[in-house]
Scaffold this active site. Structure first.
Site, PDB file in Angstrom:
ATOM      1  N   THR A  44       1.125  -1.335  -0.012  1.00  0.00           N
ATOM      2  CA  THR A  44      -0.356  -0.052  -0.252  1.00  0.00           C
ATOM      3  C   THR A  44       0.884   1.221  -0.213  1.00  0.00           C
ATOM      4  O   THR A  44       2.128   0.797   0.757  1.00  0.00           O
ATOM      5  CB  THR A  44      -0.775   0.141   0.997  1.00  0.00           C
ATOM      6  OG1 THR A  44      -2.011   1.244   0.839  1.00  0.00           O
ATOM      7  CG2 THR A  44      -0.010  -0.325   2.844  1.00  0.00           C
ATOM      8  N   GLU A  54      -4.269  -2.673   5.445  1.00  0.00           N
ATOM      9  CA  GLU A  54      -3.787  -3.148   6.655  1.00  0.00           C
ATOM     10  C   GLU A  54      -4.696  -4.133   7.040  1.00  0.00           C
ATOM     11  O   GLU A  54      -4.524  -4.129   7.705  1.00  0.00           O
ATOM     12  CB  GLU A  54      -3.440  -2.427   7.183  1.00  0.00           C
ATOM     13  CG  GLU A  54      -2.496  -0.998   6.490  1.00  0.00           C
ATOM     14  CD  GLU A  54      -2.216  -0.042   5.934  1.00  0.00           C
ATOM     15  OE1 GLU A  54      -3.631  -0.077   4.924  1.00  0.00           O
ATOM     16  OE2 GLU A  54      -2.207   0.678   5.684  1.00  0.00           O
ATOM     17  N   LYS A  85      -6.302  10.132  -2.906  1.00  0.00           N
ATOM     18  CA  LYS A  85      -7.014   8.787  -3.894  1.00  0.00           C
ATOM     19  C   LYS A  85      -7.859   8.743  -5.516  1.00  0.00           C
ATOM     20  O   LYS A  85      -9.046   9.585  -5.391  1.00  0.00           O
ATOM     21  CB  LYS A  85      -7.984   7.913  -2.975  1.00  0.00           C
ATOM     22  CG  LYS A  85      -7.770   6.465  -2.920  1.00  0.00           C
ATOM     23  CD  LYS A  85      -8.077   5.597  -2.115  1.00  0.00           C
ATOM     24  CE  LYS A  85      -8.051   3.984  -1.902  1.00  0.00           C
ATOM     25  NZ  LYS A  85      -8.681   3.112  -1.423  1.00  0.00           N
ATOM     26  N   TRP A 124      -4.041   5.082  -5.207  1.00  0.00           N
ATOM     27  CA  TRP A 124      -2.859   6.488  -4.447  1.00  0.00           C
ATOM     28  C   TRP A 124      -1.715   6.845  -5.237  1.00  0.00           C
ATOM     29  O   TRP A 124      -1.533   6.571  -5.894  1.00  0.00           O
ATOM     30  CB  TRP A 124      -2.191   5.982  -3.183  1.00  0.00           C
ATOM     31  CG  TRP A 124      -3.347   5.220  -2.036  1.00  0.00           C
ATOM     32  CD1 TRP A 124      -2.872   4.136  -1.212  1.00  0.00           C
ATOM     33  CD2 TRP A 124      -4.297   5.401  -1.322  1.00  0.00           C
ATOM     34  NE1 TRP A 124      -3.782   3.389  -0.644  1.00  0.00           N
ATOM     35  CE2 TRP A 124      -4.643   5.209  -0.301  1.00  0.00           C
ATOM     36  CE3 TRP A 124      -4.926   7.161  -1.424  1.00  0.00           C
ATOM     37  CZ2 TRP A 124      -5.767   5.364   0.642  1.00  0.00           C
ATOM     38  CZ3 TRP A 124      -5.483   7.918  -0.057  1.00  0.00           C
ATOM     39  CH2 TRP A 124      -6.432   6.602   0.576  1.00  0.00           C
TER      40      TRP A 124
END
Ligand code: AMP
Length: 554
Positions: free
Chosen positions: A181, A327, A437, A442
């Site tokens: 990420t 996450e 975003k 991202w």
């Protein structure tokens, strides 16, 4: 006293075996790059995933070795989801929308030894292969063309397996998959999932007050399989025997709608951008597609506008908003208005509830922390969302644990700011992480600022997320030039475009005399976000330019 219960470890491969045993004839339909439909079923899925596991072991895979995938959503990716895990490997989905240098960094950081790649994505692989130490590359021949020399053909690779194979020893806490990420600062960070985390996530996700999936559904995951385990859909589908419809690289509403019609899709999932486009197409063409009544769409990855929820409601389709992160596996909260609220809510209250991020699903603890500690659930007090639970990461792969990401008492700091109502419905109001975003991907504002400030005419640059009707957010750069220097927006755009994927380049460069600052000298981005909240984007950005940043066989 001890419990009398068995300590059978939680294991995702149970879902693979169950699917082969019970759901053999249930279909798995994949859209190929040439738009033809490939039809398979769970019997084939079970057989081929096991053949892949055997082939990987024959090729030298050791327990815990990473197997990267660079693939669209289709049958072979689904097979890999289970075949890699069954072999004892760790399935590492690479995000094909990132800049090649970032994909190379990620594959290298994760130490991917093997890569399974779609033939149509080989040109992308060629751009980063020098950055990674991949030993064996297995190519899925989606186009039917011969696989280039030096690479293994996926069909031949699994075809050489005998089927005389059994699972290696495993523990429920073994690593089975990983995803990277975007880091707020610095490089992307890897999250590593376990059998235990994903089995529990799958069970929770399928509950009626969660997404509520069943074996009677037909599910079309538009969310890419390289985004947070496709939100767990592959695991849930195999567990339940849900007919799977996989869209391949074709994610435009004009491609998705006929597929939803012909395959009788009842559930789909993806980021708001997908549905914003689809709502417009459906409203312009009433009755054109005969869709199943009451289709549910699981939408997350960015805030879902209430107007979109209302549009789909008029069309007889229901949006269910979820919130989560790479996450958090990802599902952490879900918004179903009738959960702990009366059935006869007014339409306004119902839509307002659906536009929240919802309540924490069972086994996820959630709190909001302000500067002065934990905040009450009164719908007014705001603070950072912090979560903990069995499918929430407690660390990042090979990165030093930092107080920016985890609290001393063991909660994940999400960087999302929210208020929580008395019934536990979360409403996100802001984000502390300096990220944008756009269409589910991202963009790091810090990286963009550094790149823009690398231009010789620029003294300072701040990049902020500005709401966008189609992409949820887009980057806008506020620039101060050096005294006496001049530079145009076009020059800055071209300058930045050499370093970033096309969709990450700011759409607007605004020249100002000074950027507002906080008392400690940091850019005062809240003020800038306020100032540009109603910015009118022009020209409108095309689907083609932003959704697809890699060449496709279209
Ligand atoms: P990722 O790790 O790429 O899945 O991104 C996770 C982040 O996406 C969250 O921390 C939020 O900032 C954002 N996000 C995900 N779902 C939602 C949602 N329903 N509403 C608002 N933001 C969301």
């Amino acid at each position: 006293m001890q419990s009398t219960m068995m300590r059978t470890p939680l294991n995702l491969c149970h879902f693979l075996e169950r699917a082969g045993q019970r759901f053999g004839s249930v279909e798995i339909v994949s859209r190929m790059p040439d738009k033809s439909l490939h039809r398979s079923n769970y019997r084939e899925f079970h057989r081929r995933a096991r053949l892949l596991a055997e082939a990987l072991q024959r090729a030298g895979l050791r327990k815990g070795d990473r197997v990267g995938t660079l693939m669209w959503n289709h049958y072979a990716h689904f097979e890999s989801y289970f075949g890699v895990i069954a072999s004892g490997g760790v399935m590492h989905t690479l995000n094909l929308r990132l800049a090649p240098a970032d994909i190379g960094f990620i594959a290298n950081h994760a130490q991917d030894r093997f890569l399974i790649v779609d033939d149509v994505l080989l040109p992308l692989f060629e751009q980063f292969k020098a950055l990674a130490n991949i030993e064996q590359v297995i190519v899925v021949p989606l186009t039917g063309k011969p696989v280039p020399d030096g690479y293994l053909d996926y069909e031949a690779f699994i075809g050489a397996s005998t089927g005389d194979w059994d699972y290696p020893e495993s523990d429920e806490n073994d690593p089975i998959a990983m995803c990277y990420t975007s880091g707020t600062t610095g490089r992307p960070k890897g999250v590593v999932y376990s059998h235990r985390s994903q089995v529990l996530h799958t069970l929770s996700q399928c509950l009626p007050d969660s997404i509520g999936l069943s074996g009677r559904d037909v599910i079309l995951p538009v969310v890419p399989m390289f985004h947070a385990n496709a939100w767990g859909i592959p695991y849930a589908a195999a567990m339940l025997g849900t007919k799977l419809v996989l869209p391949g690289p074709h994610l435009h509403p004009d491609d998705l709608l006929p597929l939803m019609e012909s395959e009788k899709v009842t559930v789909s999932c993806g980021v708001p951008t997908i549905w914003l486009g689809m709502a417009q197409v459906l409203e312009r063409n009433p009755g054109k597609w005969k869709l199943q009544p009451g289709i549910r769409m699981m939408v997350g990855g960015a805030a879902v506008p209430e107007a979109l929820i209302r549009s789909f409601d008029r069309l007889g389709m229901t949006i269910i908003q979820g919130w989560g992160m790479t996450e958090t596996s990802p599902l952490a909260t879900v918004a179903k208005p009738t959960h702990t609220q009366p059935d006869d809510l007014s339409d306004d209250d119902r839509f307002a509830t659906m536009a929240t991020q919802g309540y924490a699903v069972p086994l996820v603890d959630l709190r909001i922390m302000g500067d002065d500690g934990e905040q009450p659930w009164d719908g007014k007090a705001v603070g950072e969302i912090q979560v903990r639970g069995p499918w929430i990461t407690a660390d990042y792969h090979d990165v030093e644990r930092s107080a920016d990401s985890f609290t001393d008492d063991g909660w994940l700091r999400t960087g999302d700011v929210a208020a929580v109502g008395p019934l536990g419905f979360v409403k996100i109001t802001d984000r502390t992480k300096d990220l944008i975003k756009s269409g589910g991907e991202w963009i790091s504002s810090v990286d963009l600022e550094n790149a823009i400030m690398g231009h010789p005419a620029v003294a300072e640059a701040a990049v902020i997320a500005v709401p966008h009707p189609k992409w949820s957010e887009r980057p806008l750069a506020v620039v101060v030039t050096k005294t006496g220097a001049t530079v145009s927006s076009e020059e800055l755009r071209a300058f930045v475009a050499t370093k970033f994927a096309k969709w990450a380049v700011p759409d607007a460069f605004i020249f100002v005399d000074a950027i507002p600052r906080t008392s400690t000298g940091k850019f005062l981005k809240t003020r800038l976000r306020e100032q540009f909240r109603d910015w009118q984007w022009e020209p409108p950005l095309s689907n083609e330019a932003l959704l697809m940043s890699v060449p496709l066989a279209r």
